[in-house]
Design a protein around this motif. Structure first.
Motif, mmCIF file in Angstrom:
data_model
loop_
_atom_site.group_PDB
_atom_site.id
_atom_site.type_symbol
_atom_site.label_atom_id
_atom_site.label_comp_id
_atom_site.label_asym_id
_atom_site.label_seq_id
_atom_site.Cartn_x
_atom_site.Cartn_y
_atom_site.Cartn_z
ATOM 1 N N SER A 153 -135.728 127.364 10.252
ATOM 2 C CA SER A 153 -136.751 126.396 10.656
ATOM 3 C C SER A 153 -137.856 127.056 11.446
ATOM 4 O O SER A 153 -139.037 126.853 11.195
ATOM 5 C CB SER A 153 -136.145 125.308 11.542
ATOM 6 N N THR A 154 -137.427 127.827 12.444
ATOM 7 C CA THR A 154 -138.417 128.461 13.317
ATOM 8 C C THR A 154 -139.375 129.316 12.506
ATOM 9 O O THR A 154 -140.589 129.244 12.673
ATOM 10 C CB THR A 154 -137.709 129.330 14.369
ATOM 11 N N ALA A 155 -138.788 130.166 11.656
ATOM 12 C CA ALA A 155 -139.632 131.068 10.872
ATOM 13 C C ALA A 155 -140.631 130.267 10.040
ATOM 14 O O ALA A 155 -141.836 130.528 10.064
ATOM 15 C CB ALA A 155 -138.753 131.938 9.966
ATOM 16 N N VAL A 156 -140.090 129.298 9.314
ATOM 17 C CA VAL A 156 -140.970 128.509 8.455
ATOM 18 C C VAL A 156 -142.039 127.805 9.267
ATOM 19 O O VAL A 156 -143.223 127.819 8.934
ATOM 20 C CB VAL A 156 -140.129 127.479 7.652
ATOM 21 N N LEU A 157 -141.632 127.162 10.362
ATOM 22 C CA LEU A 157 -142.608 126.429 11.173
ATOM 23 C C LEU A 157 -143.670 127.365 11.735
ATOM 24 O O LEU A 157 -144.862 127.072 11.685
ATOM 25 C CB LEU A 157 -141.901 125.689 12.315
ATOM 26 N N LEU A 158 -143.243 128.490 12.259
ATOM 27 C CA LEU A 158 -144.214 129.408 12.843
ATOM 28 C C LEU A 158 -145.219 129.889 11.810
ATOM 29 O O LEU A 158 -146.428 129.865 12.032
ATOM 30 C CB LEU A 158 -143.498 130.615 13.455
ATOM 31 N N VAL A 159 -144.689 130.330 10.678
ATOM 32 C CA VAL A 159 -145.582 130.900 9.664
ATOM 33 C C VAL A 159 -146.541 129.851 9.112
ATOM 34 O O VAL A 159 -147.753 130.050 9.074
ATOM 35 C CB VAL A 159 -144.748 131.533 8.519
ATOM 36 N N THR A 160 -145.988 128.702 8.703
ATOM 37 C CA THR A 160 -146.867 127.714 8.063
ATOM 38 C C THR A 160 -147.884 127.153 9.034
ATOM 39 O O THR A 160 -149.063 127.026 8.689
ATOM 40 C CB THR A 160 -146.060 126.569 7.422
ATOM 41 N N THR A 161 -147.476 126.806 10.227
ATOM 42 C CA THR A 161 -148.450 126.217 11.154
ATOM 43 C C THR A 161 -149.516 127.229 11.553
ATOM 44 O O THR A 161 -150.700 126.898 11.644
ATOM 45 C CB THR A 161 -147.789 125.631 12.411
ATOM 46 N N ALA A 162 -149.098 128.462 11.806
ATOM 47 C CA ALA A 162 -150.098 129.478 12.166
ATOM 48 C C ALA A 162 -151.069 129.690 11.013
ATOM 49 O O ALA A 162 -152.286 129.770 11.203
ATOM 50 C CB ALA A 162 -149.390 130.793 12.501
#
Lengths: 751, 395
Positions: B274-283
């Motif tokens: 989750s963290t990875a996906v959230l960080l990458v997509t939102t950034a």
């Protein structure tokens, strides 16, 4: 016919690839014995032209026949004394370029054309210029609104004096009553408050312009170059000699009383003109109670673009509405303004004005059709409409409805007034009962035209210009804007077509240029458009005239007046040299020095007609020089190939066709006659307005004769076309030729 | 055609929409180039042309009846092709913002959309409340989750600081509350959309499948016209998967997910996903917005920035909690935990029922109603054809 004919045949531009030029020369020499018969590989070049010129100068030759390219090409190269007899034979566009090279039929075609050219040149006489006349260089401008004032200023600036006549006590016309005008300067987002003052001052103080206000025209006699105009008004009666006339009488608003279905009659439903007047005087208020209008609805195309009202768009009502929305917003920044439209017409830079008005959040635009305008409580008005954009009915209740009505030209219907006068005269003469009954019917129908005269021409064909549906002066306006069916009289501004002030100023300039051109050409004895510069003119052998009045009636320009007996009186400066009178006259008394019934008949008789066993039909094509002949040339330029049985003779106008040519053709054994001319009808393109229509009508009589002679009526056919139809020409010609082959050879061959 | 539309322009609507991104909408002159360009707009009811006009005229009822703004996925092709630069793409976005504020019965949504002060203010208020919950001493009565006893500082003991049962309860209550609010708003949306038509109930049930599928996969997006459509759809889908994963972990599985000491638990792996996906997509999304890379990114409302940034910060603080915990750093863990909560909670409270996040329900619901309406039209015309044939054969 003791002319010294000079035949010059060019073999350039692939003519020699197509026909044997030397054989042509031999044939011509043998059959016609011209004084000079010469071929050249490049006749239009300096050397070729020099040969001809030398022969003429040395008086070896006094009638020149040039067999080369189309007469529409190289006119500037083959330019000699304009009075000299010169005949052009088209061996290029209408022989070499459109028929099979080195074929016997192509050779036969070329031979016939040379025969026809020599025969015609043999019968032509050198032109004689019109006798010198004093031509007035003054322009009469009728109407002192923006069109007339602009025309007067333009004419004066070009060095031509002006007589400006206006029926109102002051100049300025409709523009004077406006609060503001359409934007006149970039970025076109501000309505203009410039006004007409500077222009009016300029015209009144111009030494070349004489202004007559509160004055009307009571009589216009004469012809271009020498119109005698009698005017009556506040400063008494005066007669002025003018060279040409610019009609700039402007417009009036469409009668809103006819728009009861759109609510006119309700106290708070007004027209755009009424709104403008209200705004110019001061505040815009509801007529019913003088209160402010918080909601205003503009109804576009009110009584316009409708079968039952005005058929056309007046082009200014959309801009007027946009301008008036700003009046309303100046008074009340929170007012809601609704514009219900069919289309928004804001051409060119006016688009920027539309964008600006659109941008305000309280201006609401909707494309739709208003279905009902009804009274609501408290003097308000309920408007129902079918919205095209939302696909649903809508209803809005407003304080004030403004009908955007259109423009009606201030013109007089000449033929209608004439019909009324003739009918009254008939009644006065107390002729037979049926005649009187007919006369009364006409009087009843034409009654609305009574007393509407503007120019009061003393022409036999009527006191004013013929008008089209809608009241605009009839003209072949695609080719000749500003013209009217009366030579020397040009229309400008809203009387010519609905237009705004900016376009009107340009229009006035255009009409003035035509007016000046007319004067200058008259001073040289030359015709105006379409045969601009033509020095020839018809002469009438009145000894044999039977007063049948066909020429008087059929001349589209009213060039012929009548005396009491009905003998035509020719006015040369009104004449356009079309020859329609020549085609109309059953006695054949009309002829030009370089164009006559006998000349064309002789050309027809010069065609070699093979006998029926050779199975080579001959089709005579009479082509008008305005659209049909150029189309034939263009087909040749495009190297379109078509049937070589045709023999083409150019006519000035199909209307100049005399029926005797068809009779002569058929009696000579020619199998078919194809007439090619400009379109007629409601959207006519005939450059002389009525020519091809007249030809068509005369053909009806011919068909009867044919049937009596037991000849198929399909042997004669008239095809309407435009220059842009050159692509269709091969099919038109080939189909006709095929039809003729089907029908079979003319039984009169060999007689 | 039915009853006429009674014209009473809602000037507040016009102002709201123009200020929410539809500033150029008055330029539209109804040429329909936008509707022709749009690959998502159905033939029987093309958009966005009509919506531009409804907004221009302030016809609120008509707009509330129209699901079209939710059918749009903002590829921006319409804006690119508009000859007047009236920006139909951004206007549809503005309409979505406006409708979001109208569905909400509390009025808070409108307040926050129209005022940056209030949006940030309310976020700050909720953040302060969360911080207070964790930091004020028990004696004040707030200390639900504050330490019962001295703060364990030698080792990480998360459960002492934030008892997982309490946190779980809080999470569940918040989830329920926010869902109820959102559902209430969605019900208002649904009523507005379906008020007019007499659509048989069975059609709704028949299409329920599409509602769920659209809601979960957002498949419609890839039918957009532009070259970025597939990329945008997939990126968003990953974002959704990341969010859904962490949501489930935190709301349903918190007792397992919140590990109280520095030991490792396998649920953390899901958390890392989750963290990875959230960080990458939102950034990525924020960078696109800064760079104005595509039509959709040319205009940014405050709500467009806040949403991805808050989500990004939530993910950052979340992973930091995990890292500090694993490193057995008590104070940093506790502090980061509070910060994490002080970002996540306001974000959810503001975004889910009142803000941009509501689109997770509004959009599928809009698509659902549009589909149902189309099916109703189709079956109506089929019936008419059948009746017509019957009449013809009888007559």
């Amino acid at each position: 016919m003791d002319k010294k004919l000079g035949l010059y045949i060019c073999s350039g531009c692939s003519i020699s690839d197509s026909v044997d030029v030397d054989k042509l020369a031999i044939m011509a020499q043998a059959e016609y014995k011209p004084a000079v018969c010469q071929t050249h590989t490049f006749l239009c070049g300096d050397e070729g032209v020099a040969i001809i010129r030398r022969d003429v100068e040395r008086e070896k030759v006094d009638a020149v026949v040039i067999a080369a390219c189309s007469p529409r090409a190289k006119a500037e190269s083959f330019s000699f004394d304009p009075l000299m007899v010169l005949e052009r034979v088209n061996l290029r566009e209408q022989v070499a370029w459109c028929h099979e090279a080195k074929h016997e039929d192509t050779q036969a075609l070329a031979e016939d054309y040379i025969r026809m050219g020599l025969v015609k040149a043999g019968k032509m006489e050198p032109l004689e210029a019109l006798p010198e006349d004093t031509i007035s260089r003054t322009v009469l401008v009728v109407g002192g609104g923006i069109a007339g004032v602009s025309a007067a200023l333009d004419s004066a600036a070009a060095g031509y004096d002006v007589v400006l006549v206006e029926k109102q006590p002051q100049l300025g016309g409709f523009m004077k009553g406006l609060k503001k005008a359409f934007p006149t300067r970039a970025p076109y987002t501000e309505a203009s408050s410039d006004g007409l003052t500077s222009k009016l001052q300029a015209v009144v103080s111009n030494p070349r312009v004489k202004v007559f206000c509160s004055t009307r025209i009571v009589k216009t006699e004469g012809q271009p170059g020498m119109f005698d105009v009698t005017m009556e008004g506040a400063s008494g009666t005066s007669v002025h000699r003018v060279g040409s006339i610019v009609m700039a009488t402007g417009w009036q608003p469409y009668d809103a009383a006819k728009l009861g279905a759109l609510g006119y009659g309700l106290p708070n439903v007004i027209t755009n003109v009424e709104l403008e007047q209200m705004a110019a005087r001061g505040q815009i208020t509801r007529p019913s109670d003088g209160k402010q209008a918080k909601r205003v609805l503009f109804l576009q195309c009110a009584g316009s673009r409708e079968q039952d009202h005005l058929a056309y768009c007046s082009s200014v009502c959309c801009m007027t509405t946009l301008k008036q929305t700003e009046y309303i917003r100046e008074q009340d920044s929170q007012a809601e303004v609704y514009v219900i439209y069919r289309d928004i017409v804001t051409p060119g830079p006016y688009e920027k004005y539309y964008r600006k008005v659109q941008d305000h959040p309280l201006n609401f635009f909707m494309k739709g059709k208003v279905t009902q305008v009804a009274a609501a409580a408290d003097g308000r008005v309920q408007v129902s409409l079918d919205s095209e954009l939302l696909g649903a009915p809508m209803q809005v209740t407003v304080d004030l409805v403004v009908l955007a009505t259109g423009m009606v030209p201030n013109s007089a219907d000449g033929p209608a007034i004439r019909a009324l006068r003739d009918a009254n005269a008939k009644l006065a003469r107390n002729e037979s009962e049926t005649q009187c009954k007919d006369a009364e019917a006409i009087i009843a129908q034409m009654k609305p035209h009574e007393g509407t005269e503007i120019l009061n021409l003393t022409y036999r064909q009527g006191p004013d210009l013929p008008v089209l549906q809608g009241g605009f002066p009839d003209s072949k306006f695609v080719c000749f804007p500003y013209e009217s069916m009366r030579t020397g009289i040009y229309a400008a501004g809203a009387v010519r077509a609905p237009m705004d002030a900016a376009l009107t100023e340009e229009d006035a300039g255009g009409a003035v240029m035509k007016a000046i051109q007319c004067i200058e050409l008259a001073s040289r004895g030359q015709a105006v458009h379409p045969r601009t510069g033509d020095l020839s003119y018809p002469s009438f052998n009145l000894q044999r005239c039977t007063q049948c009045k066909r020429c008087t009636e059929e001349c589209p320009f009213g060039s012929l007046d009548e005396d009491e007996k009905g003998t035509p009186k020719f006015n040369p400066y009104r004449c356009r040299r079309c020859g329609i009178c020549m085609g109309a006259c059953p006695e054949r008394i009309v002829s030009f020095k370089n164009y006559s019934v006998d000349m064309i008949a002789s050309m027809v008789k010069a065609i070699e007609v093979p006998d029926e066993f050779e199975e080579k039909p001959r089709v005579l094509v009479l082509a008008c020089e305005n659209d049909a002949y150029p189309a034939l040339d263009m087909a040749g330029q495009a190297r379109q190939q078509y049937d070589a049985s045709v023999r083409i003779i150019p006519l000035r106008c199909l209307g100049s066709m005399n029926i005797v040519w068809i009779a002569d053709a058929l009696s000579r054994g020619i199998d078919g006659v194809l007439l090619l001319g400009c379109r007629f009808g409601d959207d006519y393109e005939c450059h002389y307005m009525r020519g091809s229509e007249l030809a068509n009508r005369r053909l009806e009589n011919v068909k009867e004769t044919l049937q009596r002679l037991q000849l198929e009526s399909e042997r004669i056919h008239l095809t309407q076309l435009g220059m842009d139809d050159y692509g269709r020409l091969p099919d038109i010609i080939n189909e006709f030729a095929a039809r003729i082959r089907e029908i079979g050879p003319n039984p009169y061959k060999g007689f | 055609m039915g009853n006429p539309i009674l014209v009473e322009p809602d000037t507040e609507l016009i102002r709201d929409v123009m200020e929410a991104g539809g500033g150029d909408l008055k330029k539209c002159f109804q040429c329909a180039t936008c509707a022709s360009t749009c690959s998502l707009s159905p033939e029987e009811s093309t958009f966005p042309r009509k919506q531009m006009l409804l907004a221009q005229w302030g016809l609120k009822n008509e707009l509330l009846k129209d699901p079209a703004p939710w059918l749009c996925f903002y590829c921006g092709e319409c804006s690119k092709s508009c000859p007047r630069q009236a920006n139909p793409g951004e206007t549809m976005m503005a309409l979505r913002r406006y409708l979001t504020t109208q569905y909400d019965w509390t009025g808070l949504s409108r307040l926050m959309y129209r005022s940056a002060f209030w949006e940030i203010g309310i976020l700050a208020l909720v953040a302060a409340f969360v911080v207070a919950l964790f930091t004020l001493p028990q004696s004040f009565g707030f200390g639900l989750l504050s330490r019962s006893g001295p703060l364990p500082l030698s080792n990480v003991m998360l459960d002492k600081f934030a008892p997982k049962e309490m946190v779980h309860l809080g999470d569940t209550i918040m989830a329920a509350l926010l869902s109820l609010l959102l559902l209430a708003n969605a019900a208002r949306m649904f009523l507005g959309l379906t008020r007019d038509g007499n659509i048989p109930a069975r059609l709704y049930f028949a299409q329920i499948g599409s509602l769920i599928v659209q809601g979960v996969t957002q498949m419609q997006w890839k039918n957009c016209n532009d070259s970025d459509a597939s990329r945008n759809w997939i990126r968003h889908l990953f974002l959704v998967s990341g969010y859904a994963t962490i949501f489930t972990l935190v709301v349903v599985f918190l007792p397992w997910f919140q590990i109280q000491d520095s030991s490792f638990h396998w649920t953390s792996i899901l958390g890392y996903y989750s963290t990875a996906v959230l960080l990458v997509t939102t950034a990525w999304m924020v960078l696109d917005r800064i760079g104005k890379r595509t039509e959709m990114h040319r205009f940014s409302h405050l709500s467009d920035w806040l949403f991805p940034i808050l989500l990004f910060l939530t993910a950052v603080t979340g992973i930091l909690v995990n890292i500090f915990r694993l490193l057995n750093l008590p104070m940093p863990t506790y502090v980061t935990y509070v910060v994490h909560m002080a970002i996540a909670v306001p974000m959810l409270v503001v975004e889910v029922p009142f803000g941009k996040w509501s689109h997770l329900l509004y959009r599928p619901l809009g698509i659902f109603v549009a589909t149902v309406k189309r099916k109703a039209l189709e079956s109506a015309s089929e019936e008419a054809a059948v009746t017509g044939q019957a009449l013809a054969s009888n007559g």
